[in-house]
Design a protein around this motif. Structure first.
Motif, PDB file in Angstrom:
ATOM      1  N   ARG A  67       0.835  -1.199   0.000  1.00  0.00           N
ATOM      2  CA  ARG A  67       0.000   0.000   0.000  1.00  0.00           C
ATOM      3  C   ARG A  67       0.874   1.256   0.000  1.00  0.00           C
ATOM      4  O   ARG A  67       0.587   2.232  -0.705  1.00  0.00           O
ATOM      5  CB  ARG A  67      -0.916  -0.015   1.228  1.00  0.00           C
ATOM      6  CG  ARG A  67      -1.792   1.223   1.407  1.00  0.00           C
ATOM      7  CD  ARG A  67      -2.923   1.258   0.422  1.00  0.00           C
ATOM      8  NE  ARG A  67      -3.800   2.383   0.669  1.00  0.00           N
ATOM      9  CZ  ARG A  67      -4.913   2.329   1.413  1.00  0.00           C
ATOM     10  NH1 ARG A  67      -5.263   1.184   1.989  1.00  0.00           N
ATOM     11  NH2 ARG A  67      -5.681   3.390   1.570  1.00  0.00           N
ATOM     12  N   GLN A  68       1.978   1.228   0.761  1.00  0.00           N
ATOM     13  CA  GLN A  68       2.867   2.384   0.837  1.00  0.00           C
ATOM     14  C   GLN A  68       3.551   2.632  -0.512  1.00  0.00           C
ATOM     15  O   GLN A  68       3.721   3.783  -0.934  1.00  0.00           O
ATOM     16  CB  GLN A  68       3.913   2.184   1.939  1.00  0.00           C
ATOM     17  CG  GLN A  68       3.361   2.192   3.359  1.00  0.00           C
ATOM     18  CD  GLN A  68       2.577   0.911   3.698  1.00  0.00           C
ATOM     19  OE1 GLN A  68       2.840  -0.155   3.113  1.00  0.00           O
ATOM     20  NE2 GLN A  68       1.626   1.044   4.616  1.00  0.00           N
ATOM     21  N   GLU A  69       3.946   1.552  -1.185  1.00  0.00           N
ATOM     22  CA  GLU A  69       4.565   1.707  -2.498  1.00  0.00           C
ATOM     23  C   GLU A  69       3.574   2.304  -3.497  1.00  0.00           C
ATOM     24  O   GLU A  69       3.922   3.202  -4.279  1.00  0.00           O
ATOM     25  CB  GLU A  69       5.081   0.359  -3.009  1.00  0.00           C
ATOM     26  CG  GLU A  69       6.294  -0.145  -2.253  1.00  0.00           C
ATOM     27  CD  GLU A  69       6.637  -1.582  -2.601  1.00  0.00           C
ATOM     28  OE1 GLU A  69       7.802  -1.976  -2.395  1.00  0.00           O
ATOM     29  OE2 GLU A  69       5.741  -2.331  -3.072  1.00  0.00           O
ATOM     30  N   GLU A  81       1.010   4.244  -2.862  1.00  0.00           N
ATOM     31  CA  GLU A  81       0.799   5.655  -2.533  1.00  0.00           C
ATOM     32  C   GLU A  81       1.992   6.507  -2.967  1.00  0.00           C
ATOM     33  O   GLU A  81       1.833   7.665  -3.357  1.00  0.00           O
ATOM     34  CB  GLU A  81       0.537   5.805  -1.033  1.00  0.00           C
ATOM     35  CG  GLU A  81      -0.822   5.231  -0.614  1.00  0.00           C
ATOM     36  CD  GLU A  81      -1.015   5.205   0.895  1.00  0.00           C
ATOM     37  OE1 GLU A  81      -0.017   5.426   1.625  1.00  0.00           O
ATOM     38  OE2 GLU A  81      -2.156   4.964   1.344  1.00  0.00           O
ATOM     39  N   TRP A  82       3.211   5.939  -2.898  1.00  0.00           N
ATOM     40  CA  TRP A  82       4.397   6.668  -3.353  1.00  0.00           C
ATOM     41  C   TRP A  82       4.292   6.972  -4.846  1.00  0.00           C
ATOM     42  O   TRP A  82       4.566   8.094  -5.275  1.00  0.00           O
ATOM     43  CB  TRP A  82       5.646   5.835  -3.055  1.00  0.00           C
ATOM     44  CG  TRP A  82       6.941   6.492  -3.413  1.00  0.00           C
ATOM     45  CD1 TRP A  82       7.635   7.405  -2.664  1.00  0.00           C
ATOM     46  CD2 TRP A  82       7.708   6.292  -4.612  1.00  0.00           C
ATOM     47  NE1 TRP A  82       8.789   7.777  -3.317  1.00  0.00           N
ATOM     48  CE2 TRP A  82       8.867   7.116  -4.511  1.00  0.00           C
ATOM     49  CE3 TRP A  82       7.549   5.501  -5.749  1.00  0.00           C
ATOM     50  CZ2 TRP A  82       9.843   7.166  -5.505  1.00  0.00           C
ATOM     51  CZ3 TRP A  82       8.517   5.544  -6.744  1.00  0.00           C
ATOM     52  CH2 TRP A  82       9.642   6.367  -6.628  1.00  0.00           C
TER      53      TRP A  82
END
Length: 444
Positions: A275-277, A279-280
């Motif tokens: 999820r963080q990737e 969003e990046w």
């Protein structure tokens, strides 16, 4: 019969359509070999430079070597110049230049770049073309983006006169062929392999844009990507084919921060993207003036028959219709960055068909700014996507491997003579305020 107004004007003034010192009604039709004026359409060719590994990393398919460019690079650059072209898609051999963290070999690149500058050619520098140095392994390596960022920054610092870049060529094809189709580099056959290669290559591209922009804030990024489409030949539509037709956008979605649909997001999350990737990637576009490059070969477009067998579907849609889908999605300036056909006798016809596709899309108002016949010379073993070492010569070049012109070279020269000075976009002279005369008479 009394004189009409035109008779009177001609008797008193001469040719009423002669215009004035600013061009006026006479203007120009855009013919003549290309110049380096920034308002000109960008005609290009490229040096085939692919270098993936096969056979589980034991064999490097270096097309610069196999096609003789290391030996004939000076002659190759002069062929570009003599043909009348100004722009050249050129791939520096990343796998030979980046020797390790902070270590680079510039010998070959320095010679070529100096000659290119002397010949007044405009390079579109291709920094990663289907492979990485041995010490980096393959596209599953999460350290690739940072190491590649460092390399891109070094290139931009060493050649500050270069403005045009393709940081990572055909990210979608790189990831699919290496991580899903099992042909190159890591040779995996999985969704996870595909997504991992995709996110690493896309992140490398984004970081490279930042590195380049630190040295050239006005950098122009020509993002070459394959324009693909699968036609479902079954009466009952197959969801896996529909999914593939959405996945083809993934590399540009990640680069341009364009949120994919829910099914594709789930596919990413199910196959290794955090999820963080995600969003990046969605935080925003990378720096640089972004041009969307769309490559098209007849084999990019396929029909999947009811039994699952595949046949080439060239021109069912064609470059015009497929690229139109990409343009409507991203609204970026467009560059037709690659095309060819393996039949030398049919190549002139294919060239003209591709050029008609370009003109048609421009007539609809899409900003198509450049066109490329790829490549300058014939290639080796691209009929098997480089997966098999047969030594087959693919007769797709403007010149053969002995550097003799093929018929398509003369055909390209004719296009350059007739269209070489058209504006970069229709009515482009309106948007560039210079002291040059207004020239365009006919919209092309």
């Amino acid at each position: 019969m009394s004189e009409g107004f035109l008779d009177i004007i001609r008797r008193v003034r001469g040719d009423a359509a002669s215009g004035d010192q600013f061009g006026g009604a006479s203007g120009r039709d855009g013919s003549g070999l290309p110049t380096r004026r920034p308002g000109n359409f960008m005609f290009a060719t490229g040096i085939e430079c692919s270098y993936p590994t096969i056979q589980n990393g034991r064999v490097r398919r270096d097309q610069l070597a196999e096609c003789g460019h290391y030996e004939h690079w000076q002659q190759d650059l002069h062929l570009v110049k003599d043909l009348g072209l100004k722009y050249l898609r050129y791939g520096l051999p990343y796998h030979r230049m980046h020797l390790g963290p902070g270590r680079y070999d510039w010998d070959f690149a320095d010679q070529v770049m100096a000659e290119m500058r002397r010949l007044d050619l405009v390079p579109i520098l291709d920094l990663l073309h289907f492979g990485v140095p041995d010490w980096l392994g393959n596209f599953q390596n999460p350290e690739l983006p940072l190491h590649f960022e460092a390399y891109a920054g070094q290139v931009a610092a060493r050649y500050p006169w270069v403005r045009y870049y393709t940081p990572v060529n055909e990210i979608y094809v790189t990831a699919r062929t290496s991580g899903q189709d099992g042909l190159w580099n890591e040779q995996l056959k999985s969704g996870t392999g595909f997504v991992t290669a995709l996110k690493h290559a896309a992140a490398a591209n984004i970081l490279a844009c930042h590195a380049i922009a630190r040295h050239r804030p006005d950098a122009i990024i020509v993002q070459s990507e394959s324009a693909e489409y699968l036609h479902d030949g079954s009466v009952e539509q197959r969801p896996e084919i529909a999914l593939q037709n959405r996945l083809r956008f993934l590399s540009l979605d990640l680069l341009y921060a364009h949120a994919p649909d829910a099914d594709v997001c789930l596919y990413l999350l199910d196959n290794g993207m955090s999820r963080q990737e995600y969003e990046w990637f969605m935080a925003g576009e990378p720096p640089g003036h972004q041009i969307m490059g769309n490559d098209y070969y007849g084999r990019n477009e396929k029909i999947i028959k009811p039994d699952g067998s595949i046949c080439t579907a060239e021109d069912v849609f064609g470059w015009y219709q497929i690229t139109k889908d990409y343009y409507q999605r991203y609204r970026k300036p467009i560059f037709h960055t690659e095309t060819n056909v393996f039949d030398a006798d049919q190549a002139p016809t294919w060239l003209w068909k591709q050029w008609m596709n370009v003109l048609r899309l421009r007539q609809e108002g899409a900003p198509v700014v450049g066109f490329t016949w790829y490549s300058l010379t014939d290639q080796i073993d691209w009929d098997s996507e480089l997966a098999e070492q047969r030594g087959t010569v693919n007769a797709c070049g403007l010149y053969d491997l002995n550097r003799n012109p093929r018929p398509v070279a003369a055909a390209y020269r004719k296009i350059l003579e007739h269209f070489g000075q058209i504006t970069v976009v229709p009515h482009g002279e309106v948007f560039e305020l210079t002291d040059q005369a207004a020239e365009l008479k006919v919209e092309v």
